[in-house]
Every structure is written in structure tokens, then in C-alpha cells.
Design an enzyme around this catalytic site. Structure first.
Site, PDB file in Angstrom:
ATOM      1  N   SER A  45      45.657  43.105  42.677  1.00 16.09           N
ATOM      2  CA  SER A  45      45.483  41.660  42.559  1.00 16.09           C
ATOM      3  C   SER A  45      45.770  41.211  41.141  1.00 16.09           C
ATOM      4  CB  SER A  45      44.060  41.267  42.935  1.00 16.09           C
ATOM      5  OG  SER A  45      43.819  39.907  42.608  1.00 16.09           O
ATOM      6  N   HIS A  77      49.160  41.468  45.243  1.00 15.83           N
ATOM      7  CA  HIS A  77      48.289  40.519  45.931  1.00 15.83           C
ATOM      8  C   HIS A  77      48.125  39.283  45.055  1.00 15.83           C
ATOM      9  CE1 HIS A  77      45.221  39.664  49.015  1.00 15.83           C
ATOM     10  NE2 HIS A  77      44.515  39.103  48.032  1.00 15.83           N
ATOM     11  N   ASP A 114      46.448  35.630  44.759  1.00 17.43           N
ATOM     12  CA  ASP A 114      45.395  34.755  45.267  1.00 17.43           C
ATOM     13  C   ASP A 114      45.697  33.303  44.922  1.00 17.43           C
ATOM     14  OD1 ASP A 114      43.468  36.637  46.428  1.00 17.43           O
ATOM     15  OD2 ASP A 114      43.234  37.361  44.368  1.00 17.43           O
ATOM     16  N   MET A 136      44.106  29.673  45.138  1.00 17.74           N
ATOM     17  CA  MET A 136      42.825  29.002  45.336  1.00 17.74           C
ATOM     18  C   MET A 136      42.946  27.537  44.941  1.00 17.74           C
ATOM     19  SD  MET A 136      40.246  31.838  43.717  1.00 17.74           S
ATOM     20  CE  MET A 136      40.633  33.586  43.742  1.00 17.74           C
ATOM     21  N   HIS A 147      47.519  35.540  49.474  1.00 19.23           N
ATOM     22  CA  HIS A 147      46.239  35.270  50.125  1.00 19.23           C
ATOM     23  C   HIS A 147      45.851  33.828  49.818  1.00 19.23           C
ATOM     24  CE1 HIS A 147      41.630  36.323  50.232  1.00 19.23           C
ATOM     25  NE2 HIS A 147      41.986  35.501  51.198  1.00 19.23           N
ATOM     26  N   MET A 194      43.446  31.067  49.811  1.00 20.27           N
ATOM     27  CA  MET A 194      42.048  30.645  49.876  1.00 20.27           C
ATOM     28  C   MET A 194      42.024  29.143  49.632  1.00 20.27           C
ATOM     29  SD  MET A 194      40.082  33.802  47.994  1.00 20.27           S
ATOM     30  CE  MET A 194      41.438  34.454  47.029  1.00 20.27           C
ATOM     31  N   MET A 212      37.162  40.347  54.059  1.00 25.11           N
ATOM     32  CA  MET A 212      36.684  40.212  52.689  1.00 25.11           C
ATOM     33  C   MET A 212      35.438  41.070  52.490  1.00 25.11           C
ATOM     34  SD  MET A 212      38.807  38.273  51.096  1.00 25.11           S
ATOM     35  CE  MET A 212      37.839  38.087  49.575  1.00 25.11           C
ATOM     36  N   GLY A 256      36.765  33.979  46.020  1.00 30.08           N
ATOM     37  CA  GLY A 256      36.763  32.987  44.952  1.00 30.08           C
ATOM     38  C   GLY A 256      36.854  33.552  43.552  1.00 30.08           C
ATOM     39  N   GLY A 296      36.022  40.754  40.294  1.00 33.49           N
ATOM     40  CA  GLY A 296      34.986  41.492  39.596  1.00 33.49           C
ATOM     41  C   GLY A 296      33.653  41.597  40.306  1.00 33.49           C
ATOM     42  N   ASP A 315      39.397  43.406  50.621  1.00 31.32           N
ATOM     43  CA  ASP A 315      39.615  42.757  49.328  1.00 31.32           C
ATOM     44  C   ASP A 315      38.265  42.474  48.693  1.00 31.32           C
ATOM     45  OD1 ASP A 315      40.268  41.165  47.180  1.00 31.32           O
ATOM     46  OD2 ASP A 315      41.306  39.625  48.330  1.00 31.32           O
ATOM     47  N   GLY A 316      38.034  43.106  47.527  1.00 25.97           N
ATOM     48  CA  GLY A 316      36.815  42.840  46.776  1.00 25.97           C
ATOM     49  C   GLY A 316      36.028  44.091  46.459  1.00 25.97           C
ATOM     50  N   GLY A 317      35.870  44.391  45.175  1.00 23.53           N
ATOM     51  CA  GLY A 317      35.033  45.511  44.760  1.00 23.53           C
ATOM     52  C   GLY A 317      35.611  46.878  45.050  1.00 23.53           C
ATOM     53  N   GLY A 340      41.723  44.824  41.902  1.00 24.50           N
ATOM     54  CA  GLY A 340      42.034  44.054  40.704  1.00 24.50           C
ATOM     55  C   GLY A 340      41.582  44.763  39.450  1.00 24.50           C
ATOM     56  N   SER A 341      40.270  44.728  39.201  1.00 22.25           N
ATOM     57  CA  SER A 341      39.723  45.334  37.989  1.00 22.25           C
ATOM     58  C   SER A 341      39.982  46.831  37.925  1.00 22.25           C
ATOM     59  CB  SER A 341      38.210  45.075  37.915  1.00 22.25           C
ATOM     60  OG  SER A 341      37.930  43.696  37.940  1.00 22.25           O
TER      61      SER A 341
END
Length: 235
Positions: A13, A36, A38, A40, A69, A71, A140, A145, A148, A178-180, A200-201
């Protein structure tokens, strides 16, 4: 039943990238399966990122396909425009769509793969009949939104139910999370049945994003091995 082995895909991401040097940041992830992106709008989620003109510019300089993606509110209006831009994949949120089946078909008609995303609290069961209309289902694993956030283990049973439905349907729908996503959480998500991972991170927080991608891919693929081996699967 679906019998094709699952392949682990890593889609970094750019939400965690340096937007001032985005072309250089994209070059650092040239070994990724896709990037990816995002989008928003500060309506569907409380954050504002980029829109279609910037996405089109990213597409021109990216060494890998774009996995966009959305959002955003009013997905029925905007998602087809992103597909018309020639993007590899366009994912909309079912919570923001009035007619998700029609929308998925419009995205495909315009040449993009159709993805549908669900917030953590949105149940997957009402949408399983839609699987033949989709190329990817995004579950998700954080509230959408912001990057991290910590991985929500409560989504793991949802991933398992989605994988069972996909395998039972025989359609080639990828399950994205997606996420964490980290070296640790990718193992749990892959064991549950996800095969496409947004990180991402874990990628851009590493001195070598390319090495991080390779490491995540190896970990995810190893976790998918039991699922890909018939004699190790449950009857």
C-alpha cells in the site's frame, strides 16, 4: 470444488509511502504483484487521499499493475470511471454501493477486474451468491481509513467462511486482506484462507521494501502449503 493451488500475492500500500517521491517509492516495490492504491474521499471514511487524475498518473509510472481500493461514497457512480482508466483491478465497498452486482459487471465490462470490499463488521454471508460476479473479495482486517492499525483477529473466522464458500463454488475469486499485515499476522491470515495481502508499514517501514515483499511472500506461501496439499486438507 476448486482444486487450483493458491498463490500468495503481496500488494504493498502506497498509503505508507513517501508521496513527495512517489515514483521512486514505486520503483522500490517493482517485485510486488501489484501496488495497492487507497482512494479516500473524507465521506465514506474520515480521511482524504487522492483522486482519479493522480491515480492515472501513478498508473503511467508504476512498474506493477494497480490494485485500486475505493473507500468512497457513491461507488456506483465513480467505480466505473476508474475501470475506464484501464486499471488492473477496481475494488468498491459494498456498504457504499446501491447495486453491487450491476456495479461489478460494469467494472468488468470496462476491462478491469472487479473487487468488493467489506468492513470488519459487515457479514460476508449475504454476499456469497455474488462470487461469480467478482474477481476478488477484500475483507478488511482493520477499520478502513488509516494505515498503521493493528490486525483484528476477530476477522479470521470470516476469512475461513469466505474461503470455504469460494472453494465450494469453484470460482477463481481471490481473497484479499488489508490492515495490520506483518510477518506474524500474514501466517494467521493465510492459514485462514486469504491469498492476497495488502501491506503498508511492513513494506515501506523496512529499509529494503523489496526484501520485505519477498519475505512476506515466502511466509504467506508457506502458510498456504497445507491448503494446497490435498492429503493435508480436511475431508
Amino acid at each position: 470444488m476448486s482444486t487450483s493451488p493458491l498463490t500468495c500475492c503481496i500488494n504493498p500500500s502506497i498509503l505508507s509511502a513517501d508521496f513527495v517521491n512517489l515514483e521512486a517509492e514505486l520503483a522500490r516495490i517493482s517485485n510486488a504483484d501489484a501496488v495497492h492504491v487507497d482512494v479516500m474521499d473524507n465521506h465514506f471514511v474520515p480521511n482524504l487521499t487522492i483522486g482519479l487524475p493522480v491515480v492515472q498518473r501513478i498508473q503511467r509510472v508504476s512498474p506493477v499493475p494497480l490494485d485500486v481500493h475505493l473507500m468512497i461514497a457513491d461507488a456506483d457512480r465513480w467505480a466505473p470511471l476508474y475501470a475506464e482508466a484501464g486499471l488492473d483491478s477496481v475494488t468498491f465497498h459494498v456498504e457504499a454501493a446501491v447495486a453491487p452486482i450491476k456495479l461489478a459487471r460494469e467494472i468488468r465490462t470496462r476491462g478491469s477486474k472487479a473487487g468488493m470490499a467489506l468492513r470488519p463488521a459487515t457479514p460476508v454471508e449475504p454476499y456469497l451468491d455474488m462470487l461469480p460476479e467478482l474477481d476478488m473479495l477484500l475483507l478488511m482486517t482493520v477499520e478502513p481509513g488509516f494505515g498503521g492499525q493493528a490486525f483484528l483477529d476477530v476477522i479470521l473466522p470470516k476469512i475461513r467462511r469466505a474461503r470455504e464458500a469460494v472453494d465450494g463454488s469453484g470460482v477463481g475469486v481471490g481473497i484479499q486482506v488489508d490492515g495490520g499485515i506483518t510477518e506474524e499476522t500474514i501466517l494467521r491470515a493465510a492459514e485462514a484462507g486469504a491469498n492476497i495481502f495488502v501491506a503498508g508499514s511492513a513494506v515501506y517501514g523496512n529499509p529494503s521494501p523489496a526484501a520485505a515483499i519477498d519475505s512476506l511472500r515466502r511466509s504467506g506461501q508457506l502458510a498456504l502449503v497445507p491448503r494446497n496439499t490435498p492429503n493435508l486438507q480436511k475431508a
